[in-house]
Enzyme design. Structure first.
Site, PDB file in Angstrom:
ATOM      1  N   LYS C  79     -22.773 -71.268  81.805  1.00  0.00           N
ATOM      2  CA  LYS C  79     -22.011 -72.227  82.609  1.00  0.00           C
ATOM      3  C   LYS C  79     -22.417 -73.633  82.169  1.00  0.00           C
ATOM      4  CE  LYS C  79     -21.028 -73.230  87.527  1.00  0.00           C
ATOM      5  NZ  LYS C  79     -21.361 -72.834  88.914  1.00  0.00           N
ATOM      6  N   SER C 154     -17.407 -71.677  91.680  1.00  0.00           N
ATOM      7  CA  SER C 154     -17.248 -72.657  90.625  1.00  0.00           C
ATOM      8  C   SER C 154     -17.536 -72.109  89.234  1.00  0.00           C
ATOM      9  CB  SER C 154     -18.189 -73.827  90.880  1.00  0.00           C
ATOM     10  OG  SER C 154     -19.538 -73.402  90.799  1.00  0.00           O
ATOM     11  N   SER C 178     -20.745 -69.304  94.315  1.00  0.00           N
ATOM     12  CA  SER C 178     -20.134 -69.664  93.029  1.00  0.00           C
ATOM     13  C   SER C 178     -20.331 -68.648  91.911  1.00  0.00           C
ATOM     14  CB  SER C 178     -20.655 -71.024  92.565  1.00  0.00           C
ATOM     15  OG  SER C 178     -19.975 -72.053  93.224  1.00  0.00           O
TER      16      SER C 178
END
Lengths: 96, 491, 495
Positions: C79, C154, C178
């Protein structure tokens, strides 16, 4: 409580956050909505309940007083938008 | 229209001063990372992702910084909190890498201490409200040196993350002079404890002063001004004296003193109100979630207490008793731990404490002041001073030549013997050599000689002076005296 | 089975048997990214050269007969809020679009030391604020199984990459769901470890007391493998738990007997769709049939979790985001003076981020902190105690992850709170610092996966993995992250 766009603009100012008028309007409505959810917490009696301020309950996490290598200056300043003579440079500090 | 003269009673005001002192701690590494704290490095060479506040970085507390803060607390008679934690103080300024300063708002490490000192022959006690541990910001340099006019500013983050204690006093100080004397005593305690080197010129000690006035006898505090940019203890006293005058005038006009932050202008000798915005007063403190709280083990505190050195007032007392010095001498010598240590080393090498004290209080401290030097930077050694004093004792050089030699030793570190030899300063104690000079002086100063012969003994000093002049100060004054008497005075 | 669809463990066997080289595998996956990612949008940055170099190094070490790390040569993605030295790291934000960090996050260092190739940096909601990856300043990520739907967020890019075979694993971060929510939307396994188990050093902070890095994988065993690499004490993170982390793969025993499962009644309410509730209850029933005990439990303060969460998250994140001021790194917008420069620079932040900064600035106000933040922190204690009491009776809790399957991109909500309410099943876990794993447990009427959440007590990560592994062996022995889709292809026509 209800947020006004003026309040939102004042808070944004303190957070050095540029907002358009339209953003301020929208945020005022949205934050009023979110704060209502937080107001519900007042239904609970939390007298005498210790707050949880950390994700994990640890104490006394230390490091020794030992010097380690710093970054080479080029690496430390590589991402700085403006540099002069090894310093980070910013425009005048005091507002015009 | 009738004119009315308001006759206002002249009110006497009491001055109320509180100080906030920031002192950098003498750890080797910064408080959250391993970067060096050494002063004077090239800009931005003692920085890393942590102290630059790069995204993703986290602080890890340097245990020694806590130990130093505890030591400072103990030396200032504080109680040490059994547990403490950190908070974030938020504001935007380009020298503050994370846009918050990690500090202690709710849970400071030390509370309720005091400093005792002598002022005008009485013992004063100024309370310490609390001491907390926090981090330094970076250093800003303004183009053209002045913040207000600078077109741009440059930032060095070497200082960012150096551990700092903030010492907040109670509003116990009653005069600008007392503020200065308190600070001198505080500095001396912090230096003794080796918590901070307290170099104001390098910024490792900084002072802000809060001052208000109130009618004598009142217990309510007046509006206070916070004075910033105080670069020396002298500046603290001067700025506060200025404020006393300014605030007195305002109050006597029947007006109210504005509660505000003021900037000391050293060259103009005035304080100037700084522009602030109300909302900027709210630092939005919140608990620091990246650093777990810490518990202070009482056994640790006791170990640190045992490490505390003899503090200035204790040392002064001991000097009086052990070396039989006057309290004044002992006070001057112990103000700076390094001077006190130097004194004791000299006494160890030479003996005769009062003579050593005279030399240090006179020549040594004068030269330190003149050169703006620190004891550790001076090449003169205690052994060197002992050698010099022995030369004086043995009559190899005179006392006044000794002072010349001392100055040379102070600056060059050469041995006394070497300087005396190099500059031909040995005292002339050869009777034959001096007798010739004495005879010549008598011949050249018949009037004076006659006066002495007539019993006007004070004139003999003039003749001694003439001999000293001819020998460029090298003549043994005792011997000159004897030779003159032998020639002019009938026993 | 296609090469890119193998699990980490399957690939490791092939690498060990020298049936395929890491360089071949890495090239294969990079080609897949090249072909597929223009449609999916999982990656913001692809680091092909670095990945291939690491792959070749792993191959050489294997060829020399060296003892290599179990994950050596197995490529995956990170990420883009996980800091990588020399590789642009944006956190999905315009203010960091040009930032190349001079250091590696601890998890990155551990992966590199293990010889693990990193394929690139995945798309995310700006500063991890969002639940659809749509607040990214750079691009949209599409749900691989329905291009009109969100991948969740996210960590949407990481979830989509693993789901679509563009990496064998990926790391994400989880502050209020997330990792778990995008895992549920994309039909893969996602785990949020106990707070303190995985170092946060080098994770661009959103809410410091809630954030935690965790893995996305195609099955539960792979999650344990990844956790073995990234978990463990880090002296650079003061909130990292001391001591060595256990071997999480040792927990992988399919054993339902003796397993005590709790169904918290507050997580089966009208806000959760019927098909999601049914699928979760079905999973509980399967475990019960295999010998586990299932009972209803109560988390009495659950309804206050969202309110407490938004107070804490906005207070902490607004504090953490002050540093994006244009001075030391990232974008700087011109301004006549410093306040103007900072204000102009921070105007580049997106509206979700601004919303939370303004709220957090309000909540941290001198007068407001006790009323809102400290009260929320006390409610957080009540929530923690609820879980502690539940775990006196059961080993793991079984709950839904999301109210529905993946929602459409560009979803419109009537109110801000309605959008936030979708986090109802995930945020309490972060407030209590607990481990939780999200995995597919069924397919909705729309053909999209339904997520199931296992929650364990603090530092009961092995317990969570064991329970999830047991369920997976019963229901989806082919690997839950693959088996549910039964041959479904990545949707590349949706736009």
């Amino acid at each position: 409580m209800k947020f006004t766009p003026e309040q939102v603009r004042a808070l944004a100012g303190q957070a050095r956050l540029g907002l358009t008028d339209e953003e301020a309007e929208r945020l005022a409505a949205q934050l009023t909505d979110v704060l209502q959810e937080a107001e519900r917490l007042k239904e609970l009696d939390v007298e005498g309940v210790e707050p949880t301020l950390f994700g994990v309950q640890l104490v006394n996490v230390w490091r020794d007083d030992a010097v380690e290598a710093s970054l080479p200056r080029d690496a430390a300043l590589a991402a700085a938008p403006d540099v002069q003579d090894g310093f980070v440079k910013v425009p005048r500090i005091v507002e015009e | 229209m009738a004119t009315e003269t308001m006759v206002k009673p002249v009110t006497e005001y009491e001055v109320v001063i509180g100080l906030e002192i920031h002192a950098e701690l003498l750890t080797d590494a910064k408080v959250w990372c391993g970067c060096s704290t050494k002063f004077g490095a090239e800009p931005n060479t003692q920085v890393c992702p942590v102290c630059m506040g790069l995204p993703g970085t986290l602080p890890v507390l340097n245990r020694e910084a806590v130990a130093y803060a505890i030591k400072a607390g103990l030396a200032l008679n504080c109680s040490i909190a059994p547990e403490a934690r950190f908070d974030r103080k938020h504001y935007f300024y380009p020298d503050l890498p994370k846009a918050y300063q990690i500090t202690q708002n709710d849970h400071p490490l030390c509370r309720r201490g005091y400093v005792e000192f002598e002022l005008g022959g009485e013992t004063r006690r100024v309370g310490i409200h609390h001491i907390h541990l926090e981090e330094e910001a970076g250093k800003l340099m303004h183009a053209g040196d002045r913040l207000m006019e600078a077109e741009y500013s440059l930032i060095d983050y070497n200082r960012a993350g150096i551990p700092l204690i903030e010492i907040v006093t109670e509003p116990d100080i009653r005069s600008p002079e007392e503020a200065r004397v308190f600070l001198e005593n505080l500095k001396s305690i912090l230096e003794y404890t080796r918590v901070s080197d307290c170099r104001m010129e390098q910024g490792s000690l900084r002072v802000d002063a809060n001052i208000s006035l109130r009618p004598k006898g009142s217990t309510k505090f007046g509006n206070k001004a916070e004075i910033k940019n105080l670069n020396s203890f002298r500046a603290v006293q001067r700025a506060l004296e200025y404020e006393v005058r300014r605030q007195t005038e305002i109050l006597q006009r029947g007006e109210e003193v504005a509660a505000e932050t003021r900037h000391w202008d050293e060259t103009k000798g005035v304080t100037v109100a700084m522009r602030t915005k109300d909302e900027e007063d709210d630092y939005r403190y919140s608990p620091e979630p990246d650093i777990p709280p810490f518990e202070v083990d009482p056994a640790w505190v006791e170990r640190l207490r045992a490490q505390l050195p003899e503090l200035p007032r204790e040392k002064q007392q001991r000097f009086v008793e052990q070396y039989e010095l006057p309290a004044y001498d002992a006070g001057v010598l112990t103000a700076d731990a390094k001077v006190a240590d130097f004194f004791e080393a000299c006494v160890a090498a030479y003996g005769k404490p009062k003579i050593v004290s005279n030399w240090l209080m006179g020549e040594f401290l004068r030269l330190l002041r003149e050169d703006g030097a620190e004891v550790q930077d001076v090449p003169l050694t205690p052994e060197g001073l002992a050698e010099l004093l022995t030369l004086v004792d043995r009559g190899v050089i005179s006392g006044s030549i000794g002072k010349e030699v001392f100055e040379d030793m102070f600056r060059t570190g050469k041995s006394a013997a070497a300087i005396v030899k190099e500059r031909g300063l040995e005292q002339i104690s050869d009777e034959g050599e001096l007798a010739a000079v004495v005879d010549q002086v008598i011949a050249e100063n018949e009037d004076a000689a006659a006066k002495v012969r007539a019993g006007e003994m004070k004139t003999i000093g003039f003749l001694v002076g003439q001999v000293m002049q001819k020998t460029r100060g090298k003549a043994n004054p005792k011997l000159v005296n004897e030779l003159l008497r032998a020639r002019l005075v009938q026993e | 089975m296609e090469l890119h669809d193998l699990t980490v463990r399957e690939l490791r066997q092939r690498l060990a048997a020298k049936e395929v080289s890491s360089a071949e595998v890495t090239e294969h996956v990079l080609r897949r990214i090249e072909q597929l990612d223009p449609h999916v949008g999982a990656y913001l940055t692809v680091t092909a050269d670095q990945a291939l170099a690491a792959a070749k190094a792993a191959d050489e070490a294997r060829a020399r007969g060296e003892a290599v790390h179990p994950l050596a040569g197995v490529p995956g993605g990170l990420k883009d809020n996980i800091v990588t030295e020399g590789v642009r790291t944006t956190a999905g934000s315009r203010v960091l679009e040009n930032w190349t960090p001079p250091y590696d996050a601890t998890v990155v260092r551990r992966l590199k030391d293990a010889g693990v190739p990193v394929l690139g940096k995945t798309n995310m909601d700006e500063f991890a604020m969002g639940s659809s990856t749509e607040t990214s300043a750079f691009k949209k990520t599409r749900n691989p199984w329905d291009a009109g739907r969100a991948p969740g967020g996210s960590s949407g890019g990481s979830a989509a990459a693993v789901a679509a075979g563009m990496g064998y694993w990926a790391l994400g971060s989880d502050t209020g769901g997330s990792i778990r929510q995008p895992a549920a939307f994309c039909g893969v396994v996602g785990m949020k470890p106990t707070y303190g188990l995985v170092s946060r050093f080098g994770l661009i902070a959103m809410a410091s007391s809630l954030d935690q890095i965790g893995p996305f994988t195609r099955d539960v065993a792979d999650a344990a493998e990844l956790l073995n690499v990234i978990a463990g004490h880090d002296p650079k993170d003061s909130t990292s738990a001391p001591g060595r982390a256990p071997d999480f793969t040792a927990a992988l025993k399919a054993e339902a007997k003796g397993l005590r499962i709790g169904l918290p009644k507050e997580y089966f309410t009208e806000g959760i769709s019927a098909e999601v509730q049914a699928a979760v209850r079905q999973a509980a029933a399967e475990l019960e049939r295999a010998g586990a005990t299932v009972e209803e439990v109560s988390l009495p303060h659950a309804e206050y979790a969202l309110g407490a969460y938004y107070m804490i998250v906005s207070a902490e994140s607004s504090s953490n985001l002050g540093r994006y001021d244009g001075v030391r790194y990232g974008r700087r917008e011109a301004g006549a003076d410093v306040p103007a420069m900072m204000t102009a620079t921070r105007a580049l932040l997106g509206s979700e981020v601004k919303r939370r900064i303004v709220l957090g600035t309000f909540v941290r106000g001198k007068e407001r902190l006790p009323e809102y933040y400290m009260r929320a922190a006390r409610v957080r204690t009540l929530l923690r105690r609820d879980f502690e009491q539940a775990f006196e009776k059961v080993d793991v809790l079984l709950t839904p992850v999301t109210p529905t399957t993946a929602f459409p991109l560009g979803r419109r909500v009537r109110s801000q709170m309605e959008a936030y309410a979708a986090d109802i099943c995930t945020v309490a876990v972060n407030l209590a610092g607990l481990p939780a794993l999200s995995m597919p447990c069924g397919v909705g009427a729309d053909g999209l996966p339904i997520g199931l959440q296992f929650i364990g007590p603090a530092f009961g990560d092995a317990q969570v993995l064991q329970a999830a592994y047991t369920y997976e062996q019963l229901a989806w022995p082919e690997g839950a992250g693959r088996a549910w889709r039964a041959g479904k292809e990545v949707d590349v026509d949706g736009h």
